[in-house]
Design an enzyme around this catalytic site. Structure first.
Site, PDB file in Angstrom:
ATOM      1  N   THR A  13      64.809  82.269  89.615  1.00  0.00           N
ATOM      2  CA  THR A  13      64.678  81.082  88.736  1.00  0.00           C
ATOM      3  C   THR A  13      64.204  79.914  89.609  1.00  0.00           C
ATOM      4  O   THR A  13      64.918  78.934  89.814  1.00  0.00           O
ATOM      5  CB  THR A  13      66.038  80.736  88.086  1.00  0.00           C
TER       6      THR A  13
ATOM      7  N   GLU B  11      73.347  83.278 102.043  1.00  0.00           N
ATOM      8  CA  GLU B  11      72.495  84.122 102.880  1.00  0.00           C
ATOM      9  C   GLU B  11      73.132  84.229 104.273  1.00  0.00           C
ATOM     10  O   GLU B  11      73.632  83.269 104.835  1.00  0.00           O
ATOM     11  CB  GLU B  11      71.086  83.537 102.970  1.00  0.00           C
TER      12      GLU B  11
ATOM     13  N   PHE C 237      81.360  72.567 105.135  1.00  0.00           N
ATOM     14  CA  PHE C 237      80.239  71.794 104.571  1.00  0.00           C
ATOM     15  C   PHE C 237      80.357  70.312 104.900  1.00  0.00           C
ATOM     16  O   PHE C 237      79.997  69.446 104.107  1.00  0.00           O
ATOM     17  CB  PHE C 237      80.112  72.039 103.055  1.00  0.00           C
TER      18      PHE C 237
ATOM     19  N   GLY D 109      68.860  72.990 103.036  1.00  0.00           N
ATOM     20  CA  GLY D 109      67.605  73.635 102.646  1.00  0.00           C
ATOM     21  C   GLY D 109      67.943  74.931 101.944  1.00  0.00           C
ATOM     22  O   GLY D 109      68.983  75.025 101.282  1.00  0.00           O
TER      23      GLY D 109
ATOM     24  N   CYS E  79      68.433  77.840  97.309  1.00  0.00           N
ATOM     25  CA  CYS E  79      69.390  77.632  96.217  1.00  0.00           C
ATOM     26  C   CYS E  79      69.807  76.175  96.030  1.00  0.00           C
ATOM     27  O   CYS E  79      69.568  75.593  94.964  1.00  0.00           O
ATOM     28  CB  CYS E  79      70.615  78.512  96.441  1.00  0.00           C
TER      29      CYS E  79
ATOM     30  N   ARG F 267      62.642  79.503 103.243  1.00  0.00           N
ATOM     31  CA  ARG F 267      62.478  78.691 102.035  1.00  0.00           C
ATOM     32  C   ARG F 267      63.306  77.410 102.158  1.00  0.00           C
ATOM     33  O   ARG F 267      64.490  77.469 102.497  1.00  0.00           O
ATOM     34  CB  ARG F 267      62.903  79.494 100.801  1.00  0.00           C
TER      35      ARG F 267
HETATM   36  C1  UDX Z   1      74.239  78.403  99.031  1.00  0.00           C
HETATM   37  C2  UDX Z   1      75.685  78.367  98.564  1.00  0.00           C
HETATM   38  O1  UDX Z   1      76.537  78.174  99.692  1.00  0.00           O
HETATM   39  C3  UDX Z   1      76.035  79.696  97.891  1.00  0.00           C
HETATM   40  O2  UDX Z   1      77.365  79.648  97.394  1.00  0.00           O
HETATM   41  C4  UDX Z   1      75.074  79.925  96.733  1.00  0.00           C
HETATM   42  O3  UDX Z   1      75.366  81.149  96.077  1.00  0.00           O
HETATM   43  C5  UDX Z   1      73.657  79.942  97.240  1.00  0.00           C
HETATM   44  O4  UDX Z   1      73.360  78.697  97.917  1.00  0.00           O
HETATM   45  P1  UDX Z   1      72.870  79.367 101.045  1.00  0.00           P
HETATM   46  O5  UDX Z   1      71.722  78.653 100.415  1.00  0.00           O
HETATM   47  O6  UDX Z   1      72.685  80.761 101.499  1.00  0.00           O
HETATM   48  O7  UDX Z   1      74.134  79.396  99.997  1.00  0.00           O
HETATM   49  O8  UDX Z   1      73.264  78.542 102.332  1.00  0.00           O
HETATM   50  P2  UDX Z   1      74.465  77.593 102.743  1.00  0.00           P
HETATM   51  O9  UDX Z   1      75.265  78.276 103.749  1.00  0.00           O
HETATM   52  O10 UDX Z   1      75.128  77.059 101.550  1.00  0.00           O
HETATM   53  O11 UDX Z   1      73.666  76.400 103.463  1.00  0.00           O
HETATM   54  C6  UDX Z   1      72.763  75.669 102.661  1.00  0.00           C
HETATM   55  C7  UDX Z   1      72.119  74.607 103.519  1.00  0.00           C
HETATM   56  O12 UDX Z   1      73.067  73.586 103.830  1.00  0.00           O
HETATM   57  C8  UDX Z   1      71.557  75.101 104.850  1.00  0.00           C
HETATM   58  O13 UDX Z   1      70.301  74.482 105.067  1.00  0.00           O
HETATM   59  C9  UDX Z   1      72.568  74.596 105.862  1.00  0.00           C
HETATM   60  O14 UDX Z   1      71.962  74.330 107.121  1.00  0.00           O
HETATM   61  C10 UDX Z   1      73.049  73.312 105.217  1.00  0.00           C
HETATM   62  N1  UDX Z   1      74.397  72.920 105.610  1.00  0.00           N
HETATM   63  C11 UDX Z   1      75.433  73.746 105.339  1.00  0.00           C
HETATM   64  C12 UDX Z   1      74.600  71.690 106.222  1.00  0.00           C
HETATM   65  O15 UDX Z   1      73.648  70.944 106.468  1.00  0.00           O
HETATM   66  N2  UDX Z   1      75.861  71.313 106.553  1.00  0.00           N
HETATM   67  C13 UDX Z   1      76.920  72.119 106.310  1.00  0.00           C
HETATM   68  O16 UDX Z   1      78.032  71.727 106.666  1.00  0.00           O
HETATM   69  C14 UDX Z   1      76.708  73.370 105.692  1.00  0.00           C
END
Ligand code: UDX
Length: 447
Positions: free
Chosen positions: A86, A155, A250, A258, A261, A328
């Site tokens: 999506t 991921e 987080f 990035g 999702c 992505r």
């Molecule tokens: C996310 C959600 O966590 C997950 O529950 C959902 O199903 C899909 O989207 P994902 O996109 O795989 O998962 O990555 P995630 O670990 O969430 O990190 C997302 C982004 O946030 C990354 O670019 C990461 O570098 C950034 N991030 C994460 C931060 O900048 N700070 C943080 O403390 C955590």
């Protein structure tokens, strides 16, 4: 149970393999024959720890197969999972073409009652459209329900996230649909199960990702304040994160979020809010803060180098986060073209994601792909860190410094501390620590 899965991307492939691992008979459909052939040979099409072994084992056990024929996934199946993409449209709304296509495909192939389940992240009330589409094409006698069972897979930890979830969300508007999904999950999971309406479950998923994005943007605003106050944002994050109402995850300040999702789900939720007359200002601010992170990093690089043209810049990290090869929404997709446009000579390294960037930016006289962080650093005027790979945290700083032409590190993920980098002899710029750098007035202009 016999399960049909539409879509073999991150969510679909992990869902297929894990449900087969739990003993179900799974038939997964993808339109791309090359993907189906690769997966049928037991080769994973995504970089996910633990997935390759489960894929091979379940194919061998006869519980999992891949096909391009939709009828194979529908005939005899109890539940059909919709796991197709999506992606965001240009206006930020979720593009539901693939979801609608699956609904149109299912309708004429219904062979008795079916439960159609949204696993993909979709805007609230999408299930109504799926139901309307199937009803319109299958006729008034068709027996089916549409439910929502969103995935919360990250991921790099997707297999673990599926097999050991924090919670399972089931959105069902009929007793039959609710019972089927409970029968699917109850035997194997003892985590909390949120039983709710379909629309509520749809909204839970988008809300979860938007909140995660908001938490990251919040700590990044605090990171900017920490820099001006000379305070360490990581300590602030730890100080607030020990409050269980806040939680410590987080809260890593840096280049922001990035991936495929968080950005798209936040955009889609903004549109859902706007379409329902709800102020999306706070959500838009989360987006704005995030998009400003890379600009802040590049501004530090320009400060550090003064002139970027013809400088050699090492770029460590191409993937959008550690432990994945996915680019992505990665910061590298902004930083690499910016540096090239600025006339820099790039030396890029990433443990897993370089091939995907090479497909977009093939090597040339001003862009080389290194086989290690140290090779990337060789002769560099500055080194920029974009992804939080553990491999970068454990770099030999003395060796790194000896390889570089000028010891300048711009750390977009705060992998190091100012004290450590100063002790190692680096000019160190980060997002939220305050910079360890000679001021232009005292260091460079003096005769
Ligand atoms: C996310 C959600 O966590 C997950 O529950 C959902 O199903 C899909 O989207 P994902 O996109 O795989 O998962 O990555 P995630 O670990 O969430 O990190 C997302 C982004 O946030 C990354 O670019 C990461 O570098 C950034 N991030 C994460 C931060 O900048 N700070 C943080 O403390 C955590």
């Amino acid at each position: 149970m016999r399960l049909g899965i539409f879509g073999t991307g991150y969510a679909g492939l992990v869902t297929s393999v894990c449900l087969a691992e739990l003993g179900h008979t799974v038939t997964a459909v993808d339109k791309d024959p090359d993907i189906v052939a690769t997966l049928s040979q037991g080769q994973s099409t995504i970089h996910e720890p633990g997935l390759p072994e489960l894929l091979v084992n379940n194919i061998k056990a006869g519980r999992l197969k891949f096909t391009t024929r939709s009828e194979d996934a529908i005939a005899g199946s109890d539940i059909i999972f919709v796991c197709v993409g999506t992606p965001p449209r240009s206006d930020g709304r979720a593009d539901l073409c693939q979801v609608e296509e699956v609904a149109r495909t299912i309708a004429p192939l219904l062979d008795g009652y079916k439960l159609v389940v949204e696993k993909s992240t979709v805007p609230a009330r999408t299930a109504r459209w799926i139901s309307w589409t199937i009803r319109r094409l299958a006729g008034p006698e068709a027996e089916f329900d549409v439910a929502s069972n969103p995935e919360f897979l990250r991921e790099g930890t997707a297999v673990r996230d599926f097999l050991q979830p924090d919670r399972i969300v089931i959105g069902a508007d009929s007793g039959r649909a609710r019972s089927l999904l409970l029968d699917l999950y109850r035997p194997n999971f003892d985590c909390p199960i949120v039983l709710t309406s379909v629309t509520t479950a749809e909204l839970i998923k988008q809300t979860a990702n938007a909140f995660l994005a908001a938490k990251i943007s919040f700590i990044n605003v605090m990171s900017d304040l920490c820099e001006t106050l000379g305070v360490d944002v990581a300590t602030v994050a730890r100080g607030i994160g020990l409050d269980p109402r806040i939680g410590g995850q987080f809260l890593n300040a840096g280049l922001g979020f990035g991936g495929s999702c968080l950005p798209k789900d936040l955009s889609a939720l903004i549109k859902v809010a706007e379409e329902n007359g709800v102020d999306s200002g706070m959500l838009k601010e989360v987006q704005r803060i995030n998009s400003a992170r890379v600009e802040r990093l590049l501004s530090k690089l320009e400060t550090a180098l003064w002139v970027v043209r013809h400088k050699v810049v090492a770029v460590l990290g191409v993937a959008f986060k550690a432990n994945t090869d996915d680019i992505r929404g990665a910061t590298s997709l902004t930083v690499v073209p910016w540096l090239r446009a600025a006339g820099a000579n790039l030396r890029v390294y990433d443990p897993a994601a370089m091939q995907k960037l090479e497909a977009l930016y093939p090597p040339d006289d001003h862009l080389m792909y290194a086989q290690s962080a140290c090779e990337a650093a060789r002769g560099a005027h500055a080194l920029v860190i974009l992804t939080d790979w553990d491999e970068f945290r454990s770099l030999d700083l003395e060796r790194l410094r000896s390889l570089m032409r000028t010891p300048i590190v711009i750390d977009g993920r705060n992998l190091f501390t100012p004290a450590k980098m100063q002790a190692a002899g680096f000019e160190y710029y980060s997002l939220g620590h305050g910079d360890v750098a000679p001021s232009v007035e005292t260091q460079r202009i003096a005769p």
